[in-house]
Design a protein around this motif. Sequence first.
Motif, short mmCIF file in Angstrom:
data_model
loop_
_atom_site.label_atom_id
_atom_site.label_comp_id
_atom_site.label_asym_id
_atom_site.label_seq_id
_atom_site.Cartn_x
_atom_site.Cartn_y
_atom_site.Cartn_z
N VAL A 56 6.59 -11.28 12.50
CA VAL A 56 7.19 -11.19 11.09
C VAL A 56 6.74 -10.28 10.26
O VAL A 56 5.56 -10.56 9.76
N SER A 57 7.33 -9.11 10.19
CA SER A 57 6.46 -7.98 9.58
C SER A 57 6.97 -7.79 8.16
O SER A 57 8.18 -7.97 7.55
N VAL A 58 5.80 -7.73 7.08
CA VAL A 58 5.92 -7.66 5.78
C VAL A 58 5.05 -6.69 5.11
O VAL A 58 3.99 -6.44 5.48
N PRO A 59 5.24 -6.08 3.88
CA PRO A 59 4.35 -5.29 3.37
C PRO A 59 3.06 -6.01 2.91
O PRO A 59 3.36 -7.67 2.87
N GLN A 60 2.18 -5.73 2.77
CA GLN A 60 0.92 -6.53 2.65
C GLN A 60 0.82 -7.45 1.61
O GLN A 60 0.21 -8.50 1.39
N LYS A 61 1.39 -6.96 0.64
CA LYS A 61 1.62 -8.03 -0.70
C LYS A 61 2.55 -9.14 -0.61
O LYS A 61 2.33 -10.26 -1.54
N LEU A 62 3.36 -9.12 0.46
CA LEU A 62 4.05 -10.26 0.66
C LEU A 62 3.57 -11.50 1.67
O LEU A 62 3.99 -12.35 1.98
N ARG A 63 2.46 -10.99 2.35
CA ARG A 63 2.04 -12.04 3.31
C ARG A 63 1.82 -13.35 2.96
O ARG A 63 2.07 -14.35 3.66
N GLY A 64 1.38 -13.35 1.60
CA GLY A 64 1.39 -14.73 1.11
C GLY A 64 2.42 -15.78 1.17
O GLY A 64 2.08 -17.09 0.76
N ILE A 65 3.61 -15.19 1.09
CA ILE A 65 4.85 -16.17 0.92
C ILE A 65 5.42 -16.44 2.15
O ILE A 65 6.53 -17.21 2.29
N PHE A 120 4.25 0.95 12.80
CA PHE A 120 5.59 1.12 12.90
C PHE A 120 6.44 0.19 12.06
O PHE A 120 7.40 0.67 11.66
N ALA A 121 6.00 -0.91 11.78
CA ALA A 121 6.72 -1.45 10.76
C ALA A 121 6.77 -0.91 9.38
O ALA A 121 7.61 -1.04 8.61
N ARG A 122 5.73 -0.27 8.85
CA ARG A 122 5.66 0.77 7.79
C ARG A 122 6.86 1.90 8.00
O ARG A 122 7.50 2.13 7.03
N GLN A 123 6.83 2.50 9.14
CA GLN A 123 7.69 3.30 9.37
C GLN A 123 8.93 3.29 8.96
O GLN A 123 9.98 3.73 8.60
N VAL A 124 9.26 2.08 9.55
CA VAL A 124 10.87 1.63 9.34
C VAL A 124 11.06 0.78 8.13
O VAL A 124 11.93 0.08 7.93
N LYS A 125 10.22 0.55 7.24
CA LYS A 125 10.25 -0.20 6.12
C LYS A 125 10.42 -1.80 6.30
O LYS A 125 11.29 -2.25 5.40
N ALA A 126 9.88 -2.36 7.38
CA ALA A 126 10.16 -3.76 7.52
C ALA A 126 9.76 -4.63 6.42
O ALA A 126 8.67 -4.53 5.93
N ASN A 127 10.79 -5.47 6.23
CA ASN A 127 10.61 -6.62 5.39
C ASN A 127 11.31 -7.88 5.53
O ASN A 127 12.43 -8.07 5.32
N GLU A 128 10.68 -8.50 6.55
CA GLU A 128 11.21 -9.87 6.88
C GLU A 128 11.06 -11.20 6.17
O GLU A 128 11.20 -12.33 6.49
N ALA A 129 10.78 -10.80 4.98
CA ALA A 129 10.47 -11.87 3.81
C ALA A 129 11.73 -11.70 2.81
O ALA A 129 11.75 -11.97 1.70
N TYR A 152 16.06 -8.13 3.40
CA TYR A 152 15.49 -8.31 4.60
C TYR A 152 15.75 -7.00 5.41
O TYR A 152 16.99 -6.54 5.73
N THR A 153 14.71 -6.36 6.10
CA THR A 153 14.60 -5.30 6.97
C THR A 153 13.93 -5.58 8.29
O THR A 153 12.83 -6.00 8.04
N ALA A 154 14.64 -5.60 9.45
CA ALA A 154 13.98 -6.00 10.61
C ALA A 154 12.92 -4.93 11.19
O ALA A 154 13.12 -3.73 10.83
#
Length: 363
Positions: A342-351, A68-77, A333-335
């Motif tokens: 806290v939904s983020v693309p995989q590459k951002l989980r470390g931040i 679902f997060a992928r579909q809405v392009k969520a990026n809460e970072a 930020y996209t909710a």
Amino acid sequence: MMANVVVVAAAVVVLLTLPATVIPQATPMAGAATGAATATPSPTPTPSPSPDLPSAALPPPVQATPEFARQVKANEAGMVPVLMYHRITKKRLASIDRTPSQVRQEMEKLARGGYVPVTAQEFVTGKINIPAGKHPVVLTFDDGHASHFALDGNGMPARDTAVGIIYQVAKKYPSFRPVATFWVNQQPFGLRGRKDQARAVQWLTSRGFEVANHTWGHPYLPGLSKKKVAEQLVRVERLLEKLGTGPSDTLALPFGAMPRKRSTVQAGKWDGTRFAFKGVFLAGAQPSVSPFVKDFDWRAIQRIQSNGKRGECRKWCSQYWLEWLNKHPDKRYTADGDPDRVSVPQKLRGIIGSERRRQVNAY
């Protein structure tokens, strides 16, 4: 931080060199008889128990899966615009002034762009519970000027005030949540009487708006002792308590100027009264990072001055940054619509900060 230093210097010069009529003063409330600029404002009407105004209630949350997060392009970072407004006047007398039309156009642009307002308090505490696919924006108004809030003879927000404009946009665009933060000094909204101040503050806070601390006399804090800074903050905290709100969770620094010792404005006490903030806001000059990332510093949160792209605002003010975020949607930020994740693309989980790591929903 260089941009913020330049913006602070510019703000100090603008505000300290304005003619006396430009410095925020008590002015008549909308609907009052026209008189001298120093006339005592008319009492704020008692709000109707069921006003015809859009609600600030948040929508029901959803449960966000990675798909679902992928579909809405969520990026809460992502980055969040925290917009800074001062006076709203039909004729601009200072570069930081905005006309009602300019404010209305900017907010309609935000609404069309999928932005949903949250208060500064909600932002710093991570309560960004907006619909999936939407972007948070924090609308902030400094100095508690009379142009920010007044009620007309029917007990409704005056048309060309900040609150009136916010409700107009919310009626036109139902997804535009009608909330904002007002940082006030010793005379909230140009009102002198405590009863009128209390009615105004309680009208706002009962409808989801935040009213918080901007110091008692709007001084240049780096020039004050630690004791004097604490006095400036405590006097507003005591006022807000008398008016039926507080304690403040957020503080906007006058001129965006940080004292030499930053802890001076974070927590302390004066004359037996304590204060402690969860977010301290500067005056510019770029979007804030997400409150969920490691780099978020609640002690010095960036804001963006509402303005065009001329002069010093060429790359620092709202028109530039809103265009930039629109061109770089992966940076904002996209909710995900889920307050528990806290939904983020995989590459951002470390931040993501350690305190939020268990909530990470990476895709």
